[in-house]
Design a protein around this motif. Structure first.
Motif, PDB file in Angstrom:
ATOM      1  N   ASP A  19     -43.594   6.147  22.929  1.00 25.72           N
ATOM      2  CA  ASP A  19     -42.541   6.973  22.331  1.00 25.72           C
ATOM      3  C   ASP A  19     -42.778   7.087  20.833  1.00 25.72           C
ATOM      4  N   LEU A  20     -43.166   8.280  20.388  1.00 22.24           N
ATOM      5  CA  LEU A  20     -43.385   8.562  18.965  1.00 22.24           C
ATOM      6  C   LEU A  20     -42.437   9.657  18.482  1.00 22.24           C
ATOM      7  N   SER A  21     -41.309   9.806  19.148  1.00 19.37           N
ATOM      8  CA  SER A  21     -40.361  10.854  18.767  1.00 19.37           C
ATOM      9  C   SER A  21     -39.756  10.562  17.396  1.00 19.37           C
ATOM     10  N   ARG A  22     -39.324  11.644  16.742  1.00 18.08           N
ATOM     11  CA  ARG A  22     -38.656  11.550  15.434  1.00 18.08           C
ATOM     12  C   ARG A  22     -39.507  10.841  14.387  1.00 18.08           C
ATOM     13  N   SER A  66     -40.064  18.820  23.505  1.00 16.50           N
ATOM     14  CA  SER A  66     -38.968  19.752  23.744  1.00 16.50           C
ATOM     15  C   SER A  66     -38.487  20.490  22.505  1.00 16.50           C
ATOM     16  N   THR A  67     -38.833  20.026  21.305  1.00 12.87           N
ATOM     17  CA  THR A  67     -38.411  20.707  20.085  1.00 12.87           C
ATOM     18  C   THR A  67     -39.469  21.676  19.562  1.00 12.87           C
ATOM     19  N   LEU A 105     -43.352  11.712  11.872  1.00 11.60           N
ATOM     20  CA  LEU A 105     -43.935  12.768  11.030  1.00 11.60           C
ATOM     21  C   LEU A 105     -45.258  13.243  11.614  1.00 11.60           C
ATOM     22  N   ILE A 106     -45.324  13.294  12.946  1.00 14.69           N
ATOM     23  CA  ILE A 106     -46.548  13.714  13.629  1.00 14.69           C
ATOM     24  C   ILE A 106     -46.678  15.233  13.556  1.00 14.69           C
ATOM     25  N   ASP A 107     -47.637  15.717  12.745  1.00 16.15           N
ATOM     26  CA  ASP A 107     -47.873  17.160  12.656  1.00 16.15           C
ATOM     27  C   ASP A 107     -49.077  17.526  13.516  1.00 16.15           C
ATOM     28  N   ASN A 108     -49.577  18.757  13.357  1.00 21.46           N
ATOM     29  CA  ASN A 108     -50.685  19.211  14.196  1.00 21.46           C
ATOM     30  C   ASN A 108     -51.944  18.375  14.003  1.00 21.46           C
ATOM     31  N   GLU A 109     -52.236  18.017  12.751  1.00 21.63           N
ATOM     32  CA  GLU A 109     -53.430  17.207  12.481  1.00 21.63           C
ATOM     33  C   GLU A 109     -53.280  15.800  13.051  1.00 21.63           C
ATOM     34  N   ALA A 110     -52.085  15.249  12.944  1.00 20.35           N
ATOM     35  CA  ALA A 110     -51.839  13.919  13.509  1.00 20.35           C
ATOM     36  C   ALA A 110     -51.970  13.964  15.029  1.00 20.35           C
ATOM     37  N   SER A 169     -40.998  14.509  20.770  1.00 24.62           N
ATOM     38  CA  SER A 169     -39.990  15.463  20.301  1.00 24.62           C
ATOM     39  C   SER A 169     -39.555  15.132  18.878  1.00 24.62           C
ATOM     40  N   HIS A 170     -38.991  16.128  18.195  1.00 23.50           N
ATOM     41  CA  HIS A 170     -38.494  15.970  16.824  1.00 23.50           C
ATOM     42  C   HIS A 170     -39.580  15.499  15.862  1.00 23.50           C
ATOM     43  N   ASN A 171     -40.750  16.074  15.989  1.00 24.00           N
ATOM     44  CA  ASN A 171     -41.839  15.900  15.035  1.00 24.00           C
ATOM     45  C   ASN A 171     -42.206  17.279  14.490  1.00 24.00           C
ATOM     46  N   PRO A 172     -42.867  17.361  13.334  1.00 23.34           N
ATOM     47  CA  PRO A 172     -43.239  18.665  12.772  1.00 23.34           C
ATOM     48  C   PRO A 172     -44.438  19.305  13.473  1.00 23.34           C
TER      49      PRO A 172
END
Length: 406
Positions: A233-236, A293-294, A238-243, A263-266
């Motif tokens: 679970d890595l929700s919420r 889901s976000t 700062l995982i963006d596309n590069e991460a 979910s709830h990451n950029p």
């Protein structure tokens, strides 16, 4: 026999002669009515100057009195040694709290063993809180602990590094919840290192910790070697596309993970597509659920997911999609249904337009024919369909390649 000469079993634990405030002997770690209230933390802010000046032994006895637990005489007799083995003493949650109060500032003990002590999540949380200030303990073992919830504890990098070491040495823990803490780069590296060698952990919850690219890279490396973790679970964070791309390096070969929560990451459609492509290309992947889901995904993602589900029906991906994307993707099904009503296939429709038998039809001719046939497609759906048939944008549709869609 002097209790300091030989290790006593739990049912023979006694206080040294002359110890202040002796208590009757219930089961180790069991609460007794001491008449004092004991807060849920270690009360480090409320220790008086007089308490700070007490010896370690007296601090421990006082902590035991406040928590209502029976002191472990073996601990009292060996408090000054570097290696302390308290296995099988039935310490319990409150006993762990009493130990933690004393060990906060202890600079002697470097190895502490607590196997088979029924610490439970409560007792272990006291020990983890203690480790945030203790600078001497290098090894903490508790082989019986199965589930540990340390969420909402303000654990920072130092505590996270201890937890990483615990993962590397603990052979029993299965569920670890570290959500809503302050873990960062150092913690992620330590936890990932522990995850590489741990063979029992099944669930790792790391939501709300500010994890970004560096942390995702460490976890991705861990997933290359770990095959027992089933939920991450890595929700919420700062995982963006590069991460996400760095995390995919581990997902590309991992064969154990079943649930991934992001979910709830950029993340955008690009990161979501990268994750889905990685999971579907890895023929050994066990991923069954992915929560993004976000994220509003695009048409390519939805199509890839539909194709993936044909091969892996159990795959469930929570995502968000705009109505326009859903409408466009449905264009092919609408057109196929329309032709079926006319007893035609897609190839039949194109052959009627291909007067010279070249197996090619200009996109303009196809657009005009669809409109004249009154097919129930709006303009956006029609243009999406043309783009699908003419993927290389050559303004020509080679309809022989569409036979599989008929």
């Amino acid at each position: 026999m002097d209790p300091c000469e030989e290790k006593q079993p739990p049912d023979h634990t006694v206080l040294p002669t002359g110890s202040p405030n002796p208590v009757e002997k219930p089961t180790q770690g069991q609460k007794v009515d001491s008449g004092d209230e004991w807060d849920t933390d270690l009360e480090t802010d409320n220790i008086t100057y007089q308490e700070q000046s007490l010896s370690g032994e007296d601090q421990y006895l006082q902590a035991c009195q406040k928590t209502g637990c029976v002191p472990v005489s073996f601990f009292l007799c060996h408090l000054g040694e570097a290696d302390l083995n308290l296995n099988h003493y039935g310490v319990g949650p409150m006993g762990a709290k009493a130990l933690a109060v004393v060990l906060q500032n202890n600079q002697t003990i470097t190895n502490l063993e607590l196997e088979d002590n029924a610490l439970q999540a409560e007792g272990t949380s006291y020990l983890m809180e203690m480790l945030q200030t203790n600078i001497s303990i290098q090894s903490l073992r508790n082989y019986i602990l199965k589930e540990l919830d340390l969420s909402h504890n303000k654990i920072c990098d130092r505590g996270g590094q201890h937890l990483g070491h615990m993962l590397a040495t603990n052979i029993g823990i299965e569920v670890l919840n570290l959500s809503w803490n302050h873990l960062c780069t150092g913690s992620a590296v330590a936890l990932s290192a522990g995850l590489k060698v741990n063979s029992t952990l099944k669930q790792l919850q790391l939501s709300r910790n500010g994890f970004g690219r560096i942390e995702a890279e460490s976890l991705g490396q861990a997933l290359k070697q770990n095959s027992t973790l089933m939920l991450l679970d890595l929700s919420r964070n700062l995982i963006d596309n590069e991460a996400a791309a760095l995390l995919c390096k581990g997902l590309a070969t991992n064969d154990g993970l079943r649930v991934l929560k992001l979910s709830h990451n950029p993340l955008t459609n690009i990161g979501a597509l990268s994750l889905l492509q990685t999971v579907t290309k890895n023929t050994n992947s066990a991923v069954e659920e992915m929560d993004i889901s976000t994220v509003f995904v695009g048409e390519t993602f939805v199509e890839l997911l539909e194709n993936a589900r044909q091969r892996r029906p159990v795959l469930a991906v929570r995502h968000n999609v705009m109505r326009s994307v859903t409408r466009n993707i449905s264009a092919l099904r609408v057109f196929q249904k329309f032709l079926k009503g006319r007893n035609e296939s897609i190839v039949d429709f194109f052959q009627a337009l291909d007067k010279e038998g070249t197996m090619k039809v200009p996109t303009a001719a196809f657009r005009k024919a669809v409109k004249e046939a009154n097919a129930p497609l709006d303009q956006r759906q029609l243009e999406w369909l043309i783009k699908k048939f003419d993927e290389n944008c050559k303004f020509t549709i080679i309809y022989s390649q569409l036979a599989e869609l008929s």
